[in-house]
Write a protein that holds these residues in place. Structure first.
Motif, PDB file in Angstrom:
ATOM      1  N   TYR A   8       0.825  -1.141  -0.133  1.00  0.00           N
ATOM      2  CA  TYR A   8       0.063  -0.180   0.036  1.00  0.00           C
ATOM      3  C   TYR A   8       0.785   1.155  -0.030  1.00  0.00           C
ATOM      4  O   TYR A   8       0.642   2.046  -0.860  1.00  0.00           O
ATOM      5  N   ALA A   9       1.975   1.264   0.681  1.00  0.00           N
ATOM      6  CA  ALA A   9       2.946   2.440   0.917  1.00  0.00           C
ATOM      7  C   ALA A   9       3.530   2.372  -0.362  1.00  0.00           C
ATOM      8  O   ALA A   9       3.767   3.865  -0.919  1.00  0.00           O
ATOM      9  N   MET A  10       4.057   1.636  -1.261  1.00  0.00           N
ATOM     10  CA  MET A  10       4.522   1.710  -2.455  1.00  0.00           C
ATOM     11  C   MET A  10       3.395   2.243  -3.413  1.00  0.00           C
ATOM     12  O   MET A  10       4.168   3.381  -4.106  1.00  0.00           O
ATOM     13  N   ALA A  11       2.287   1.912  -3.555  1.00  0.00           N
ATOM     14  CA  ALA A  11       1.371   2.519  -4.323  1.00  0.00           C
ATOM     15  C   ALA A  11       1.234   3.882  -4.095  1.00  0.00           C
ATOM     16  O   ALA A  11       0.958   4.692  -4.946  1.00  0.00           O
ATOM     17  N   HIS A  35      -6.917   5.981  -8.269  1.00  0.00           N
ATOM     18  CA  HIS A  35      -8.201   5.320  -8.660  1.00  0.00           C
ATOM     19  C   HIS A  35      -8.962   6.053  -9.806  1.00  0.00           C
ATOM     20  O   HIS A  35      -8.741   7.020 -10.047  1.00  0.00           O
ATOM     21  N   THR A  36      -9.253   4.985 -10.704  1.00  0.00           N
ATOM     22  CA  THR A  36      -9.762   5.529 -12.068  1.00  0.00           C
ATOM     23  C   THR A  36     -11.220   4.616 -12.124  1.00  0.00           C
ATOM     24  O   THR A  36     -11.293   3.535 -11.274  1.00  0.00           O
ATOM     25  N   GLY A  37     -12.060   5.111 -13.103  1.00  0.00           N
ATOM     26  CA  GLY A  37     -13.178   4.304 -13.175  1.00  0.00           C
ATOM     27  C   GLY A  37     -14.156   5.311 -13.453  1.00  0.00           C
ATOM     28  O   GLY A  37     -14.278   6.479 -13.388  1.00  0.00           O
ATOM     29  N   VAL A  38     -15.620   4.949 -13.756  1.00  0.00           N
ATOM     30  CA  VAL A  38     -16.568   5.587 -14.128  1.00  0.00           C
ATOM     31  C   VAL A  38     -17.311   6.447 -12.930  1.00  0.00           C
ATOM     32  O   VAL A  38     -17.659   7.392 -13.173  1.00  0.00           O
ATOM     33  N   ALA A  62      -6.806  -6.123  -7.174  1.00  0.00           N
ATOM     34  CA  ALA A  62      -5.505  -6.479  -7.897  1.00  0.00           C
ATOM     35  C   ALA A  62      -4.923  -7.644  -7.230  1.00  0.00           C
ATOM     36  O   ALA A  62      -4.639  -8.521  -7.874  1.00  0.00           O
ATOM     37  N   ALA A  63      -4.972  -7.856  -5.889  1.00  0.00           N
ATOM     38  CA  ALA A  63      -4.663  -9.019  -5.322  1.00  0.00           C
ATOM     39  C   ALA A  63      -5.558 -10.244  -5.666  1.00  0.00           C
ATOM     40  O   ALA A  63      -4.745 -11.347  -5.900  1.00  0.00           O
ATOM     41  N   ASP A  84       1.134  -4.357  -6.980  1.00  0.00           N
ATOM     42  CA  ASP A  84       1.306  -3.006  -7.274  1.00  0.00           C
ATOM     43  C   ASP A  84       1.188  -3.106  -8.922  1.00  0.00           C
ATOM     44  O   ASP A  84       0.645  -2.183  -9.514  1.00  0.00           O
ATOM     45  N   PHE A  85       1.930  -3.904  -9.403  1.00  0.00           N
ATOM     46  CA  PHE A  85       1.926  -4.069 -11.130  1.00  0.00           C
ATOM     47  C   PHE A  85       0.501  -4.164 -11.638  1.00  0.00           C
ATOM     48  O   PHE A  85      -0.279  -3.359 -12.464  1.00  0.00           O
ATOM     49  N   ALA A  86      -0.361  -5.124 -11.188  1.00  0.00           N
ATOM     50  CA  ALA A  86      -1.776  -5.356 -11.617  1.00  0.00           C
ATOM     51  C   ALA A  86      -2.558  -4.091 -11.335  1.00  0.00           C
ATOM     52  O   ALA A  86      -3.524  -3.647 -11.865  1.00  0.00           O
ATOM     53  N   PHE A  87      -2.452  -3.512  -9.936  1.00  0.00           N
ATOM     54  CA  PHE A  87      -3.273  -2.357  -9.578  1.00  0.00           C
ATOM     55  C   PHE A  87      -2.792  -1.037 -10.590  1.00  0.00           C
ATOM     56  O   PHE A  87      -3.903  -0.312 -11.153  1.00  0.00           O
ATOM     57  N   ASN A  88      -1.587  -1.053 -10.987  1.00  0.00           N
ATOM     58  CA  ASN A  88      -1.197   0.213 -11.860  1.00  0.00           C
ATOM     59  C   ASN A  88      -1.533  -0.056 -13.399  1.00  0.00           C
ATOM     60  O   ASN A  88      -2.173   0.780 -13.920  1.00  0.00           O
TER      61      ASN A  88
END
Length: 148
Positions: A8-11, A35-38, A62-63, A84-88
């Motif tokens: 979380y800190a890295m993100a 955070h992105t989205g409609v 992401a997890a 973090d990769f999947a989150f980004n």
């Protein structure tokens, strides 16, 4: 597995904390910590608590993706790097990546080398290398390779 506090800190370190909606370099309307989205609207504002909540929800998503896609054992550091990769980048990017193929083939070092290839984004319709993404992918790869 669950993302650690380090994940979380890295993100947050790479995304920053923005309580007002803005357009990221790729042009996506973004708020909070990536955070992105409609649900993100121009002029939107949120609280720090809402930014924290959105990051938790997004990182848990992401997890879940990482847990479903990866078929080999992972250390906590590996899991955090992949989260973090999947989150980004999103589930689809991980799902279709050579990184995931190599990882699921048991080629951990080959998978680690693949992070660096994901440092580009479309900016004004052109695929360009972004310094922030280069640094983030390097940090993810180093975390992935670090002993847990």
């Amino acid at each position: 597995m669950n993302p650690s506090a380090h994940c979380y800190a890295m993100a947050e370190a790479f995304e920053g904390r923005y309580l007002a909606a803005y357009r990221c370099p790729a042009g996506k309307l973004t708020i909070g910590m990536g955070h992105t989205g409609v649900d993100v609207k121009p002029g939107m504002t949120i609280t720090n608590a809402e930014a924290d909540r959105l990051l938790r929800v997004d990182m848990q998503s992401a997890a879940l993706s990482v847990s479903k896609l990866v078929r080999v054992p992972l250390s906590q550091n590996m899991f955090d790097a992949l989260c973090d990769f999947a989150f980004n980048l999103g589930r689809a990017a991980l799902a279709g990546s050579t990184l995931l193929r190599k990882l699921n083939d048991g080629d951990y070092s080959g998978a680690a080398a693949e992070f660096a290839k994901w440092n580009k984004a479309h900016v004004n319709g052109v695929l360009v290398e972004l310094d922030g993404l280069t640094k983030r992918r390097h940090a993810e790869a180093e975390l992935f390779k670090a002993a847990a």
